[in-house]
Scaffold this motif. Structure first.
Motif, short mmCIF file in Angstrom:
data_model
loop_
_atom_site.label_atom_id
_atom_site.label_comp_id
_atom_site.label_asym_id
_atom_site.label_seq_id
_atom_site.Cartn_x
_atom_site.Cartn_y
_atom_site.Cartn_z
N GLY A 1 -6.56 -10.24 14.60
CA GLY A 1 -5.48 -9.35 15.03
C GLY A 1 -5.89 -8.43 16.15
O GLY A 1 -6.94 -8.59 16.76
N GLN A 2 -5.04 -7.47 16.36
CA GLN A 2 -5.18 -6.57 17.51
C GLN A 2 -6.55 -5.91 17.59
O GLN A 2 -7.13 -5.79 18.65
CB GLN A 2 -4.10 -5.50 17.38
CG GLN A 2 -3.91 -4.67 18.61
CD GLN A 2 -2.79 -3.66 18.39
OE1 GLN A 2 -1.76 -3.99 17.82
NE2 GLN A 2 -2.99 -2.45 18.82
N THR A 3 -7.06 -5.45 16.45
CA THR A 3 -8.37 -4.81 16.45
C THR A 3 -9.45 -5.73 15.88
O THR A 3 -10.56 -5.29 15.59
CB THR A 3 -8.34 -3.48 15.68
OG1 THR A 3 -7.54 -3.65 14.50
CG2 THR A 3 -7.75 -2.37 16.50
N ILE B 1 1.52 -18.63 2.99
CA ILE B 1 1.75 -18.63 1.54
C ILE B 1 2.01 -17.17 1.15
O ILE B 1 1.16 -16.30 1.36
CB ILE B 1 0.54 -19.18 0.77
CG1 ILE B 1 0.20 -20.60 1.25
CG2 ILE B 1 0.80 -19.16 -0.74
CD1 ILE B 1 -1.08 -21.17 0.67
N ALA C 1 9.06 -12.19 3.80
CA ALA C 1 7.87 -11.70 4.53
C ALA C 1 7.95 -12.16 5.98
O ALA C 1 8.23 -13.34 6.26
CB ALA C 1 6.60 -12.21 3.87
N SER D 1 1.40 -10.26 5.13
CA SER D 1 2.84 -10.03 5.34
C SER D 1 3.33 -10.47 6.72
O SER D 1 4.47 -10.87 6.88
CB SER D 1 3.16 -8.55 5.13
OG SER D 1 2.43 -7.76 6.03
N GLY D 2 2.44 -10.36 7.73
CA GLY D 2 2.85 -10.74 9.08
C GLY D 2 3.17 -9.56 9.97
O GLY D 2 4.07 -9.63 10.82
N ASP E 1 6.86 -13.34 -1.27
CA ASP E 1 8.08 -12.70 -0.78
C ASP E 1 8.70 -13.58 0.30
O ASP E 1 8.18 -13.70 1.41
CB ASP E 1 7.72 -11.31 -0.21
CG ASP E 1 8.90 -10.62 0.44
OD1 ASP E 1 10.02 -11.16 0.35
OD2 ASP E 1 8.70 -9.55 1.04
N SER F 1 -6.88 -10.18 7.06
CA SER F 1 -6.07 -9.14 7.70
C SER F 1 -6.87 -7.84 7.66
O SER F 1 -7.86 -7.70 6.93
CB SER F 1 -4.76 -8.94 6.94
OG SER F 1 -5.03 -8.27 5.72
N ARG F 2 -6.42 -6.89 8.42
CA ARG F 2 -7.12 -5.60 8.44
C ARG F 2 -7.04 -4.89 7.09
O ARG F 2 -7.97 -4.19 6.69
CB ARG F 2 -6.52 -4.70 9.54
CG ARG F 2 -7.18 -3.36 9.60
CD ARG F 2 -6.83 -2.66 10.88
NE ARG F 2 -7.07 -1.24 10.77
CZ ARG F 2 -6.90 -0.39 11.77
NH1 ARG F 2 -6.48 -0.82 12.94
NH2 ARG F 2 -7.14 0.88 11.61
N GLY G 1 -2.55 -9.28 -0.32
CA GLY G 1 -1.99 -10.03 -1.45
C GLY G 1 -3.06 -10.65 -2.34
O GLY G 1 -2.78 -11.01 -3.48
N GLN H 1 0.51 -6.40 14.35
CA GLN H 1 -0.91 -6.25 14.73
C GLN H 1 -1.75 -7.42 14.21
O GLN H 1 -2.84 -7.66 14.71
CB GLN H 1 -1.48 -4.94 14.19
CG GLN H 1 -0.88 -3.69 14.79
CD GLN H 1 0.34 -3.20 14.03
OE1 GLN H 1 0.84 -3.85 13.12
NE2 GLN H 1 0.84 -2.04 14.42
#
Ligand code: FAD
Length: 345
Positions: free
Chosen positions: A276-278, A311, A317, A293-294, A314, A260-261, A236, A297
């Motif tokens: 996150g996961q990775t 924040i 989300a 977005s959530g 959408d 985020s990835r 975003g 992962q």
């Protein structure tokens, strides 16, 4: 060592009755413990309860008695303390010798280390001296009660698409390193009391070839896992420039920037910021998810945060399902306003 490689019948199970207890190797640098050590004590407590054995901790360093006390406050039933100027800075040989000596004497059935650079090095060095395996980078730990008493050490496998549970059926101790941020420390309780047992450092300085001259921290390198406040941004943000706006907020709050990835893959920010996961699993006191977005992962790496503020423009989300506080709107308007308000304080 994968489970199917060591398949043995129950009646072939060796007698491991001499091995009892869950040992957590506490990691510290300059007298300050890594959070993962207390998180491992929290998880180790559950394993110890299931196996009906004491939770043990090993603290190594120079002038680190206060950490032995802290280990008790975080749940250790007994702490082994090895203090020596030789152990002032981490070096593989002297630290692994202390661990090996203790494992030989105390015979814990499970030994856990943080999956940090130091923990990985130390656990690997110890494993090469023992006839046992090492499960690296675990994210879930459980155990079977008596009689098998097996540690069920799970970690993502096949490019994180599956979880593999790895068993060590034929040897003791069962050893694993565990990712920081995945497990929860129990609350620090200063009323807890336990025994601190001092142990000898087996190595003299003259026997060790390696010297630590200095620690150099790479410019701009970050430690998300230890951060109390993380301001994370995602796709975003629309491009790398907007991360400067997040850095502004992070600086105002005394935190660091996460991502985020999607943002990392787009090349907007380095991978070391990825949650996150990775990426990293984090447990800060405050986590901002901005323009994220959530996806599962991502959330798997941050839902342990004490307070999550999302924040997103959408309102549907998925991140809002995890957030304690949500703001629906344009991040480019909201973030500078928050930064300005924080700077006023
Ligand atoms: P998007 O899903 O595109 O979300 C962007 C959000 O920004 C949207 O909700 C949108 O409404 C909002 N937005 C857009 N503009 C604005 C604006 N102006 N103001 C406010 N909001 C705005 N992902 C990770 O994060 N970490 C991992 O470790 C990770 N590991 C993975 C491992 C595997 C094996 C796989 C398959 C995927 C992995 N992913 C990981 C990717 C994950 O599935 C998602 O694709 C990724 O998390 C999406 O990132 P995002 O939320 O930034 O982007």
């Amino acid at each position: 060592m994968a489970a199917d490689e060591v398949e043995v019948q129950d009646n072939e199970m060796p007698d491991w009755s001499a091995y009892r207890g869950v040992l957590i190797v506490v990691e510290q640098r300059e007298g300050e413990a890594k959070k993962v050590s207390w998180q491992l004590l929290g998880e180790g407590k559950k394993l110890a309860a299931k196996l009906e054995v004491p939770l043990l901790a090993l603290v190594m360093g120079d002038k680190v008695e206060h950490l032995a006390q802290e280990a008790i406050y975080y749940g250790a039933d007994k702490v082994y303390l090895c203090e020596s100027p030789v152990l002032k800075d981490y070096r593989t040989r002297p630290f692994s010798r202390v661990c090996l000596q203790l494992i030989d004497k105390v015979k814990p059935e499970i030994v856990l280390f943080g999956a940090t650079g130091t923990g990985r090095d130390l656990a690997g060095a110890i494993a090469t001296h023992l006839p046992t395996g090492l499960t690296a980078d675990t994210t879930e730990l459980d155990c079977e009660p008596h009689p098998s008493r097996l540690l069920l050490a799970s970690r993502p496998a096949f490019s994180e698409k599956m979880m593999a549970t790895i068993l060590c059926k034929q040897y003791r101790p069962q050893m694993a390193t565990a990712r920081a941020g995945v497990f929860q420390a129990q609350s620090r309780d200063t009323s807890l009391q336990a025994e601190i047992i001092r142990i000898e450092n087996p190595m003299k300085e003259e026997e060790i070839a390696a010297r630590v001259l200095d620690f150099i921290r790479e410019t701009g390198s970050i430690n998300l896992e230890e951060a109390d406040i993380i301001v994370a941004g995602g796709r975003g943000l629309g491009g790398p420039e907007a991360f400067a706006m997040l850095k502004d907020l992070a600086d105002a709050l005394g935190g660091i920037v996460g991502a985020s990835r999607a943002a990392v893959d787009a090349g907007w920010i380095k991978h070391e910021h990825q949650v996150g996961q990775t990426g990293c699993t984090v447990r800060p006191k405050l986590y901002f998810a901005i323009g994220i977005s959530g996806a599962v992962q991502h959330t798997v790496g941050m839902t342990g945060s004490d307070i999550i503020i999302a924040i997103n423009r959408d309102e549907k989300a998925p991140i809002f399902q995890f957030a304690h506080y949500g703001m629906v709107g344009d991040l480019f308007k909201i973030v500078p306003q928050i930064t300005a308000e924080v700077r006023k304080k």
